[in-house]
Design a protein around this motif. Sequence first.
Motif, PDB file in Angstrom:
ATOM      1  N   ASN A 167       3.646   5.919  -5.648  1.00 61.34           N
ATOM      2  CA  ASN A 167       3.724   5.896  -7.068  1.00 61.34           C
ATOM      3  C   ASN A 167       2.516   6.729  -7.588  1.00 61.34           C
ATOM      4  O   ASN A 167       2.791   7.530  -8.652  1.00 61.34           O
ATOM      5  CB  ASN A 167       3.443   4.423  -7.627  1.00 61.34           C
ATOM      6  N   LYS A 168       1.255   6.653  -6.819  1.00 67.51           N
ATOM      7  CA  LYS A 168       0.354   7.738  -7.016  1.00 67.51           C
ATOM      8  C   LYS A 168       0.733   9.030  -6.914  1.00 67.51           C
ATOM      9  O   LYS A 168       0.376   9.979  -7.607  1.00 67.51           O
ATOM     10  CB  LYS A 168      -0.937   7.174  -6.285  1.00 67.51           C
ATOM     11  N   TYR A 169       1.402   9.264  -5.741  1.00 69.14           N
ATOM     12  CA  TYR A 169       1.783  10.683  -5.542  1.00 69.14           C
ATOM     13  C   TYR A 169       2.792  11.013  -6.724  1.00 69.14           C
ATOM     14  O   TYR A 169       2.732  12.253  -7.126  1.00 69.14           O
ATOM     15  CB  TYR A 169       2.281  10.549  -4.128  1.00 69.14           C
ATOM     16  N   GLN A 196       1.056  -1.130  -0.028  1.00 70.26           N
ATOM     17  CA  GLN A 196      -0.099   0.150   0.098  1.00 70.26           C
ATOM     18  C   GLN A 196       0.910   1.223   0.105  1.00 70.26           C
ATOM     19  O   GLN A 196       0.510   2.331  -0.546  1.00 70.26           O
ATOM     20  CB  GLN A 196      -0.932   0.037   1.167  1.00 70.26           C
ATOM     21  N   GLY A 223       2.314   1.850  -3.331  1.00 73.99           N
ATOM     22  CA  GLY A 223       1.279   2.269  -4.363  1.00 73.99           C
ATOM     23  C   GLY A 223       0.839   3.655  -4.099  1.00 73.99           C
ATOM     24  O   GLY A 223       0.724   4.449  -5.078  1.00 73.99           O
ATOM     25  N   ARG A 224       0.938   4.053  -2.709  1.00 66.32           N
ATOM     26  CA  ARG A 224       0.678   5.625  -2.577  1.00 66.32           C
ATOM     27  C   ARG A 224       1.709   6.465  -2.997  1.00 66.32           C
ATOM     28  O   ARG A 224       1.510   7.452  -3.666  1.00 66.32           O
ATOM     29  CB  ARG A 224       0.316   5.594  -0.917  1.00 66.32           C
ATOM     30  N   TYR A 274       1.820  15.126 -13.247  1.00 65.29           N
ATOM     31  CA  TYR A 274       0.502  15.663 -13.905  1.00 65.29           C
ATOM     32  C   TYR A 274       0.089  17.204 -13.838  1.00 65.29           C
ATOM     33  O   TYR A 274      -0.036  17.801 -14.367  1.00 65.29           O
ATOM     34  CB  TYR A 274      -0.687  14.585 -13.495  1.00 65.29           C
ATOM     35  N   VAL A 292       3.119  10.275  -9.525  1.00 68.50           N
ATOM     36  CA  VAL A 292       2.296  10.345 -11.101  1.00 68.50           C
ATOM     37  C   VAL A 292       1.389  11.691 -10.707  1.00 68.50           C
ATOM     38  O   VAL A 292       1.409  12.468 -11.651  1.00 68.50           O
ATOM     39  CB  VAL A 292       1.456   9.144 -11.184  1.00 68.50           C
ATOM     40  N   ALA A 293       0.714  11.714  -9.700  1.00 67.04           N
ATOM     41  CA  ALA A 293      -0.311  12.977  -9.339  1.00 67.04           C
ATOM     42  C   ALA A 293       0.445  14.522  -9.652  1.00 67.04           C
ATOM     43  O   ALA A 293       0.408  15.467 -10.191  1.00 67.04           O
ATOM     44  CB  ALA A 293      -1.017  13.148  -8.254  1.00 67.04           C
TER      45      ALA A 293
END
Length: 306
Positions: free
Chosen positions: A81-83, A75, A78-79, A89, A85-86
């Motif tokens: 990686n999402k951070y 988890q 994954g967090r 962006y 990517v965000a």
Amino acid sequence: YLARKYFYLWAKMTFGQVLPSKARCFYDQRILQKTFGEWKDQWTVCREKKLRADNHYRHLLLNLILKAWRTYVCQQQGRRNKYYVAESYAKKQTLLRTWQHWLVYVDVQRTKHGMQSVALAFRERSCLRISWAVWRRQHHQKCSGHKMNILALQHWAQSLQFRAWLQWRELHLCTQNEKQKDTRAVTHHQHCELRRCMGAWLGYLNFHRVKKRQNELAQEFHRSRTLQKCFSDWQLSWECRRRMRAYQRDLEKQAARIALWRVFAHWKHYVVLCVEEAQQCELAEKHYRCHLLMLQKFWNRWKSHL
């Protein structure tokens, strides 16, 4: 297992190879072996079952802890990686919006410069056309007035000469006795006519001065109107530039506030993650303490049984 291992090492270092507990156990076993052999066998079987159950419970707890730890690590990854990517962006979106605003601003500036140049050319042409028309009208009026004045003076001179000739002829036909009277009358008439001519000439001069003054006032009024118009155009352009600069500063402040809000949101998310991690560490520590207390409790019970 580690706690029991280090406890055994500490006991060997403290009491030597033969522990007092083992000596007491051997003594008790030798005494109890003679009197309670069967009970000892049954008690040994029960103790082995209990140890197997404890080992199975410990293995189960360790497997659950390992699975929970693996889930937590996945988890967290994954967090992260999402951070990432965000964040990339958001940076791309901010750069795209800045580029779009800059293109719009450049187009507006080009349009304004083109409109300003066209307006300046049109104003120069209109000012020159109006000035030329006014000058031509005034020049035509001045020329026509001058011609009319010349014709009037000529007509007045001719009529005056004709009247003087008639009077001279009548006076010449008079008697010689009245010659002095006629001469005095003629001189007096000439003085009157000269006075009248002087008055008319002075009136003409005054009229010409008033007209010249009016022309000067008209030119001065035209200059003031032109200056006022230029000043009003410059003031409008300056006000427009000032508004554009204020709008640009507002945009920069808004972008700074958005960036600060994003940083605060990321920081808040990081604080929440840190708090959750601290809570999980605290729960793990509590669980470890409870486990140690249970081990101590079972150890004391086992010692009491021995």
